[in-house]
Enzyme design. Structure first.
Site, PDB file in Angstrom:
ATOM      1  N   HIS A 277      55.530   8.007  22.792  1.00 48.00           N
ATOM      2  CA  HIS A 277      55.763   7.607  24.188  1.00 48.00           C
ATOM      3  C   HIS A 277      57.020   8.286  24.730  1.00 48.00           C
ATOM      4  O   HIS A 277      57.023   8.834  25.844  1.00 48.00           O
ATOM      5  CB  HIS A 277      55.899   6.085  24.269  1.00 48.00           C
ATOM      6  N   GLU A 278      58.091   8.261  23.946  1.00 45.35           N
ATOM      7  CA  GLU A 278      59.341   8.859  24.399  1.00 45.35           C
ATOM      8  C   GLU A 278      59.232  10.372  24.523  1.00 45.35           C
ATOM      9  O   GLU A 278      59.832  10.972  25.417  1.00 45.35           O
ATOM     10  CB  GLU A 278      60.470   8.482  23.435  1.00 45.35           C
ATOM     11  N   HIS A 281      58.041  11.385  27.904  1.00 42.62           N
ATOM     12  CA  HIS A 281      59.051  11.541  28.951  1.00 42.62           C
ATOM     13  C   HIS A 281      59.645  12.948  28.929  1.00 42.62           C
ATOM     14  O   HIS A 281      59.856  13.566  29.985  1.00 42.62           O
ATOM     15  CB  HIS A 281      60.166  10.513  28.760  1.00 42.62           C
ATOM     16  N   GLU A 355      56.425   5.291  33.346  1.00 47.46           N
ATOM     17  CA  GLU A 355      56.230   4.726  32.006  1.00 47.46           C
ATOM     18  C   GLU A 355      54.745   4.665  31.644  1.00 47.46           C
ATOM     19  O   GLU A 355      54.369   4.876  30.483  1.00 47.46           O
ATOM     20  CB  GLU A 355      56.848   3.332  31.930  1.00 47.46           C
ATOM     21  N   ASP A 359      52.888   6.278  28.433  1.00 44.09           N
ATOM     22  CA  ASP A 359      51.946   5.549  27.564  1.00 44.09           C
ATOM     23  C   ASP A 359      50.672   6.354  27.352  1.00 44.09           C
ATOM     24  O   ASP A 359      50.167   6.471  26.228  1.00 44.09           O
ATOM     25  CB  ASP A 359      51.590   4.194  28.186  1.00 44.09           C
TER      26      ASP A 359
END
Length: 418
Positions: A277-278, A281, A355, A359
């Site tokens: 997930h990170e 970003h 976010e 995901d």
């Protein structure tokens, strides 16, 4: 044209640029997580854990909203009465009322007074976190963190105050133009500086030991096309039991950071899911996008402040003659506080969209919706998050989709609905 009309034109250009950037760079069109899946996901969570999380959030709610309300009242009292201007004046008096002394000491005095008046709310919040076992800090550690945050804020705030009032003094008609450029530059600079210089003030970071998990995380980043310098472990357990991970820094400073609490509470597969997930970003340049939007917003805010500062009634209430003089510091603080509260729902909405995209990236990168769902359940349970919070609270300030939304997204992905 006069400087004021140039400012109006500049504000219009900045607002248009901010709107266009947001329209092009924010993932507005995200399919909603089916509500039926959300309800089904909620039913799979242990009821006693859900009840405890909701009890915790209910207990914490008065401190959260009370802190916002008290902060607003303090800012308005200091900014819309002569009290703030008087405090700035008294702070600079030992130095002959020099503008540097008023800007630095007066600014520190106004902010410190506001912090001290709202400090009991922060202490109350800490007692709630300790009572529910989320915080592992004693009062000594809590005070130390508070002093550290004040010190960091004093350094950054001192630079901002000195730069701002130097501009208003030496370029009284055009300070807004230089100030807008300076604010945008500062936002961009902090994006690079904070991970390297500020994060170590609050946490100690150690390289993750060589092993299967580190190898998998580095391989995951390489497969995702996101070069990272290192995988670090943060000693978060000395202040919290909450679990988390993030990708920090830009370019050569980028690194994966994993809380030691996450390593303790989660399986290696779940840790990988969080890191995926990170990485999303980083892959989608969310930090750069946030920096761009923040820089445009900061520049627009400076110009808007200049235009607002020509409102005579506002200046009279604050006991100041010009928004660009140090005596108006408290008025500036009040304007910033009100603007922040009013813009929170929009900022939260944008954050939730970003976010949700991260995901979706994690699901595609790992191809493991079952682990993603189990990890979201674990995050909610350990962090005492309400998996399905009240709608009004969610809309005002939730920066992430709710737990049940994220679990539902995993279920939709598993069915091939992407």
């Amino acid at each position: 044209m006069t400087p004021r009309w140039w400012a109006v034109l500049t504000l219009g250009v900045l607002a248009a640029a901010l709107l266009v950037a947001a329209l092009l760079l924010i993932p507005w069109q995200r399919p909603p997580a089916p509500r039926a899946d959300q309800v089904a996901a909620l039913a799979t969570l242990p009821q006693d854990r859900v009840d405890r999380a909701r009890e915790f959030r209910s207990t914490l709610r008065p401190a959260t909203w009370g802190g916002l309300a008290l902060g607003l009242v303090v800012a308005l009292v200091l900014g819309l009465t002569p009290l703030g201007a008087r405090l700035v004046e008294l702070s600079g008096r030992p130095f002959g009322g020099h503008w540097v002394a008023q800007a630095l000491l007066g600014g520190f005095a106004v902010v410190l007074l506001a912090d001290l008046l709202t400090l009991p709310i922060g202490a109350w919040r800490h007692t709630v976190l300790v009572r529910y076992g989320l915080s592992t800090q004693g009062w000594g550690g809590w005070v130390a963190d508070l002093l550290r945050s004040w010190a960091v804020g004093a350094v950054i705030g001192g630079v901002v105050l000195l730069g701002f009032y130097a501009l208003t003094r030496f370029a009284p008609r055009w300070w807004w133009a230089f100030g807008a450029a300076g604010a945008a530059t500062l936002v961009a600079l902090l994006s690079f500086v904070v991970p390297v210089l500020v994060e170590p003030v609050f946490n100690r970071f150690t390289p993750m030991a060589d092993g299967p998990l580190r190898t998998e995380l580095m391989r995951l980043a390489e497969r995702d096309g996101v070069p990272v310098r290192e995988v670090l472990v943060a000693d978060a357990s000395r202040r919290t039991r909450a679990v988390n991970a993030y990708v920090s820094g830009l370019g050569p400073t980028r690194r994966i950071v994993v809380y030691d609490t996450l390593l303790k509470e989660a399986t290696p597969e779940e840790v990988t899911s969080v890191v995926a997930h990170e990485l999303g970003h980083a892959r989608d340049d969310d930090v750069l996008i946030g920096t761009l939007l923040g820089a445009l917003g900061a520049a627009a805010a400076v110009v808007a402040l200049y235009l607002l500062g020509s409102w005579p009634a506002l200046l009279r209430a604050a006991g100041a003659q010009d928004i660009g003089e140090p005596r108006a510091i408290a008025l500036v603080l009040a304007v910033v506080t009100v603007a922040g509260l009013l813009s929170s729902p929009a900022q939260a909405f944008v954050s939730r969209r970003v976010e949700a995209r991260a995901d979706a990236h994690a699901l595609a990168l790992t191809g493991d919706p079952a682990t993603f769902e189990s990890m979201q359940a674990r995050l909610s349970t350990v962090n005492l998050g309400d998996p399905d919070p009240p709608r009004w609270e969610y809309l005002y300030g939730a920066t992430h989709p709710s737990t049940v939304e994220r679990m539902a997204a995993a279920r939709a992905y598993a069915r091939g609905e992407r």
